[in-house]
Every structure is written in C-alpha cells, then in structure tokens.
Design an enzyme around this catalytic site. Structure first.
Site, mmCIF file in Angstrom:
data_model
loop_
_atom_site.group_PDB
_atom_site.id
_atom_site.type_symbol
_atom_site.label_atom_id
_atom_site.label_comp_id
_atom_site.label_asym_id
_atom_site.label_seq_id
_atom_site.Cartn_x
_atom_site.Cartn_y
_atom_site.Cartn_z
ATOM 1 N N ASP A 132 5.295 -8.211 -0.831
ATOM 2 C CA ASP A 132 5.388 -7.540 -0.677
ATOM 3 C C ASP A 132 6.648 -6.783 0.779
ATOM 4 O O ASP A 132 6.405 -6.858 1.645
ATOM 5 C CB ASP A 132 4.447 -6.207 -0.675
ATOM 6 C CG ASP A 132 3.137 -5.954 -2.011
ATOM 7 O OD1 ASP A 132 4.266 -7.097 -2.603
ATOM 8 O OD2 ASP A 132 2.226 -5.847 -1.500
ATOM 9 N N ARG A 185 11.582 -8.767 -6.265
ATOM 10 C CA ARG A 185 10.773 -7.629 -7.034
ATOM 11 C C ARG A 185 12.195 -6.560 -6.623
ATOM 12 O O ARG A 185 11.694 -6.282 -4.885
ATOM 13 C CB ARG A 185 9.847 -7.557 -6.807
ATOM 14 C CG ARG A 185 9.385 -6.049 -7.289
ATOM 15 C CD ARG A 185 8.275 -5.213 -6.919
ATOM 16 N NE ARG A 185 6.903 -6.775 -7.112
ATOM 17 C CZ ARG A 185 5.735 -6.825 -6.047
ATOM 18 N NH1 ARG A 185 5.811 -6.433 -5.332
ATOM 19 N NH2 ARG A 185 4.519 -7.909 -6.183
HETATM 20 P P1 FDA Z 1 10.398 7.283 -10.169
HETATM 21 O O1 FDA Z 1 9.264 7.622 -9.399
HETATM 22 O O2 FDA Z 1 11.537 8.110 -10.684
HETATM 23 O O3 FDA Z 1 9.188 7.304 -11.086
HETATM 24 C C1 FDA Z 1 9.846 7.578 -13.235
HETATM 25 C C2 FDA Z 1 8.705 7.541 -13.749
HETATM 26 O O4 FDA Z 1 7.887 6.747 -13.665
HETATM 27 C C3 FDA Z 1 8.052 9.109 -13.688
HETATM 28 O O5 FDA Z 1 8.891 10.034 -14.097
HETATM 29 C C4 FDA Z 1 6.903 8.705 -13.821
HETATM 30 O O6 FDA Z 1 7.155 9.093 -15.830
HETATM 31 C C5 FDA Z 1 6.630 7.581 -14.011
HETATM 32 N N1 FDA Z 1 5.689 7.510 -12.162
HETATM 33 C C6 FDA Z 1 6.246 6.449 -11.244
HETATM 34 N N2 FDA Z 1 5.432 6.854 -10.572
HETATM 35 C C7 FDA Z 1 3.929 7.147 -10.637
HETATM 36 C C8 FDA Z 1 2.752 6.944 -10.130
HETATM 37 N N3 FDA Z 1 2.424 6.687 -9.127
HETATM 38 N N4 FDA Z 1 1.526 7.245 -11.697
HETATM 39 C C9 FDA Z 1 1.605 7.886 -13.153
HETATM 40 N N5 FDA Z 1 3.703 7.841 -13.392
HETATM 41 C C10 FDA Z 1 4.563 7.315 -12.414
HETATM 42 N N6 FDA Z 1 7.561 0.106 -3.393
HETATM 43 C C11 FDA Z 1 7.677 -0.463 -1.903
HETATM 44 O O7 FDA Z 1 8.206 0.297 -0.918
HETATM 45 N N7 FDA Z 1 7.084 -1.771 -1.409
HETATM 46 C C12 FDA Z 1 6.833 -2.561 -2.780
HETATM 47 O O8 FDA Z 1 6.539 -3.727 -2.359
HETATM 48 C C13 FDA Z 1 6.679 -1.973 -3.652
HETATM 49 N N8 FDA Z 1 6.074 -2.889 -4.823
HETATM 50 C C14 FDA Z 1 5.342 -2.715 -6.039
HETATM 51 C C15 FDA Z 1 5.853 -3.337 -7.151
HETATM 52 C C16 FDA Z 1 5.598 -3.024 -8.489
HETATM 53 C C17 FDA Z 1 4.820 -3.564 -9.306
HETATM 54 C C18 FDA Z 1 5.654 -1.560 -8.315
HETATM 55 C C19 FDA Z 1 5.358 -0.995 -9.886
HETATM 56 C C20 FDA Z 1 6.077 -0.803 -7.667
HETATM 57 C C21 FDA Z 1 6.264 -1.271 -6.156
HETATM 58 N N9 FDA Z 1 6.613 -0.738 -4.967
HETATM 59 C C22 FDA Z 1 7.729 -0.485 -4.174
HETATM 60 C C23 FDA Z 1 6.230 1.145 -5.551
HETATM 61 C C24 FDA Z 1 8.216 1.350 -5.891
HETATM 62 O O9 FDA Z 1 9.587 1.275 -5.341
HETATM 63 C C25 FDA Z 1 8.483 3.153 -6.469
HETATM 64 O O10 FDA Z 1 7.618 4.074 -5.522
HETATM 65 C C26 FDA Z 1 6.629 3.653 -7.963
HETATM 66 O O11 FDA Z 1 7.394 2.206 -8.361
HETATM 67 C C27 FDA Z 1 7.884 4.550 -8.247
HETATM 68 O O12 FDA Z 1 9.364 4.154 -8.620
HETATM 69 P P2 FDA Z 1 9.529 4.457 -10.470
HETATM 70 O O13 FDA Z 1 10.449 3.479 -10.569
HETATM 71 O O14 FDA Z 1 8.581 3.649 -11.230
HETATM 72 O O15 FDA Z 1 10.419 5.365 -10.299
#
Ligand code: FDA
Length: 308
Positions: A132, A185
């Site tokens: 990560d 990732r």
């Molecule tokens: P964004 O935050 O723009 O959200 C888009 C939409 O997704 C929202 O409008 C909502 O509908 C939904 N959503 C997002 N987060 C949600 C939540 N917590 N609860 C409910 N709905 C939600 N970060 C990092 O810094 N280091 C890492 O190693 C990782 N590893 C990682 C693994 C995996 C499998 C995922 C999915 C994410 C990570 N992350 C991470 C976290 C990542 O950086 C980020 O903070 C979150 O995924 C939220 O970003 P989105 O891309 O979902 O978009």
C-alpha cells in the site's frame, strides 16, 4: 466538505478517541461495515463469501506505524499465517501490506527485510504481495523498496505497488514502473497532502486519474484500478473497448463495504473486481480515512447503528 475531510483526517491521529473506539463494543460495532472482523478467521469467511459472488480479494491486517522491531515482526507474523490460511482454505486472495507496519519509520532496512520474506512466501504459494502507499514523505522509500525487490529474479511479478493520482510525480513514477514490469494499483490518494506535492483541486486529481489509468491499461502488465467513482470506471471501460483491451487484462478494485451495488454490477458485466478486505484490532485510522472520503457515511452509520 474539504473542512470535514481535514477534520476526519486529524481525528484519525487522535490517540484518546482511537483507544476508546478500538476498545469498546460500541466502536467495534460502528466499524463492522468497513472491517471484516478482528481475527484471520473473520477475514477468511468474508473472503470466501466474496469469492462465491465472483469477486477476488486482497486482505489487509490493519495497523500502521509500529514503534518497535518486535511489533513489526509480530505484524509480519500475522501476514505469514494469513498466506498459509489462504492456501489451506483455497481462498482466491492476495495480501496488502503497509511498510510503516513493518517498521519503515524505525529502519527502512527492517521493513525491506520483512517485505522480502513476505514476497518470498507469497511467491511460494502462488500469491502476490501488494505494498500500500502511505503519505508523501514515504513515497520514494516505498518505491525504492518495491523496485529493488521486484528486480530480483526469484521475486519478479510477486510484488506490486500503489500510485496515487493526487501526486504530481505519479506520471513519471508510472512510466518507470511500467518499464520495470511492476504491477500498479492506481488510486486517488487518501492522505492530507500540501499543494507543493499534490493537486489541491479534486477535478485535477480526477483528470490525472483518467490519464494514468489509460497509461496502465495500454501497458502489457496486469494492473488494478482502485476507485468507486463511476466516472473513472466509465472512462476506463470506454478506453479499453476503444483500444481492444480485454476485460481480463486488468481489474477494478474497491473497498469492503463501499458501493457493493457497483461491485456486483461490474462482475455481472464480466469485469474482474477485487475487494480490499481489512481486518484486525487496529481499525481506527483506516475507518476514519473512510469517513474523511465521504462524511455522509457518519449519518449512514448512525442510522444503521440505532436501527439494529
Ligand atoms: P471519490 O473519493 O471521488 O469518490 C467517488 C464516489 O465513490 C463517491 O461519490 C461515493 O459515492 C463513493 N465513495 C468513495 N469513498 C467512499 C466511502 N468511503 N464510503 C462510501 N462511498 C464512497 N489510498 C492510499 O492513499 N493508499 C493506498 O494504498 C490505497 N489503497 C486503496 C485500495 C483500494 C482497493 C481502494 C478502493 C482504495 C484505496 N485507497 C488508497 C483509497 C483511495 O486513495 C481513495 O481515498 C478512495 O478510494 C476514495 O476515492 P474514490 O476513487 O473512490 O473517489
């Protein structure tokens, strides 16, 4: 909303609240939406159920920033047990590890040694170790460790990394990682970063996410696109279709408990979906970062808490 995001990220570092939450039944009940449970057995049960729904899994034994070498080794021991249990139970899962949990802030050599033994173990079981990515003070050292380990013939392809689209440096990092055949990732990034290193505007983070995901999709390596953002997912699907990239060439990744409807829909459409399943006692910082991403989750959790 940025104010609430900062508030939750600040709360994620509050020791008193952390101790209260992690050690009370109240806190554990709150966390259950995003955390599989406290023990390896809980994580495996959740992973098996997800496998049955056609999803792949990555397992995360929660914890970060250990304060002694002994703690780092006990954190690693849980992952070694996990790799054995994954094989024994024939679960389709790999592991995700934070280097600060393996002692990175005490000694990079300690963390590298532990990562090496985990990658070797994962390789021997036909599994995979994903490192990560944490805050930007650790980006370079994390990249260096993963690149060094992947350069060793016996570990090639058994270790991968995470790149965050909010960092300005990420495009250059991805070019280098692709050249070295390292699985990435891609996520947006979950930490609070200064404007000197990261795009302050969400629109720029999103634009960069799409640009970087195209680079990954076009490369010959199997990568993961980690997001719940339907606009990011639609852009990746459209790009893949346009360029004749098969759905089997990449995977979408999402967090346990987040957008389960979307996870199921993508599986139904024939895409690979991997769910990131965290488990363990030290769930508080992880949980707070999930609230920071979507403060409306507080209302959602409160409603469910009082309903049940
Ligand atoms: P964004 O935050 O723009 O959200 C888009 C939409 O997704 C929202 O409008 C909502 O509908 C939904 N959503 C997002 N987060 C949600 C939540 N917590 N609860 C409910 N709905 C939600 N970060 C990092 O810094 N280091 C890492 O190693 C990782 N590893 C990682 C693994 C995996 C499998 C995922 C999915 C994410 C990570 N992350 C991470 C976290 C990542 O950086 C980020 O903070 C979150 O995924 C939220 O970003 P989105 O891309 O979902 O978009």
């Amino acid at each position: 909303m940025p104010v609430l995001r900062s508030a939750f990220i600040a709360l994620s570092k509050n020791r008193t609240l952390r101790s209260f939450c992690e050690n009370t039944r109240f806190g554990r009940r709150m966390s259950s939406r995003f955390v599989a449970g406290m023990e390896i057995g809980d994580a495996l049960r959740v992973a098996e159920a997800l496998n049955q729904q056609g999803m792949l899994v990555t397992l995360d034994s929660l914890g970060e920033s250990v304060s002694s070498e002994v703690e780092a080794h006990s954190a690693a021991e849980i992952y070694h047990q996990l790799l054995d249990s994954i094989e024994r139970n024939k679960v389709n899962a790999n592991i995700s590890v934070k280097l600060t949990q393996m002692g990175l802030e005490l000694s990079p050599a300690l963390a590298e040694g532990i990562a090496e033994s985990l990658a070797t173990h994962a390789h021997s079981k036909g599994s995979f170790l994903r490192i990560d990515m944490e805050d930007s003070s650790l980006t370079q050292v994390t990249l260096d460790i993963v690149r060094r380990l992947n350069a060793r013939a016996e570990l090639k392809g058994s270790i991968g990394i995470v790149i965050q689209s909010y960092l300005y440096r990420s495009q250059a990092d991805i070019e280098q990682l692709i050249a070295e055949g390292i699985r990435v990732r891609l996520c947006k990034g979950a930490y609070k970063e200064p404007p000197e290193v990261a795009f302050p505007a969400k629109a720029d983070v999103d634009k960069n996410y799409i640009r970087l995901s195209k680079m990954l999709l076009e490369s010959p390596i199997y990568h993961g696109l980690a997001t719940h953002d339907e606009a990011m997912i639609a852009a990746a699907k459209a790009f893949a279709k346009e360029h004749g990239i098969e759905p089997s060439h990449f995977e979408f990744q999402m967090l346990y408990g987040v957008r389960r409807d979307l996870q199921r829909r993508l599986v139904g459409e024939g895409y690979n979906v991997r769910v990131y399943v965290p488990f363990g006692r030290e769930w508080y910082p992880y949980f707070m970062r999930r609230l920071a991403e979507r403060p409306a989750n507080v209302i959602f959790l409160a409603k469910n808490f009082f309903r049940s």
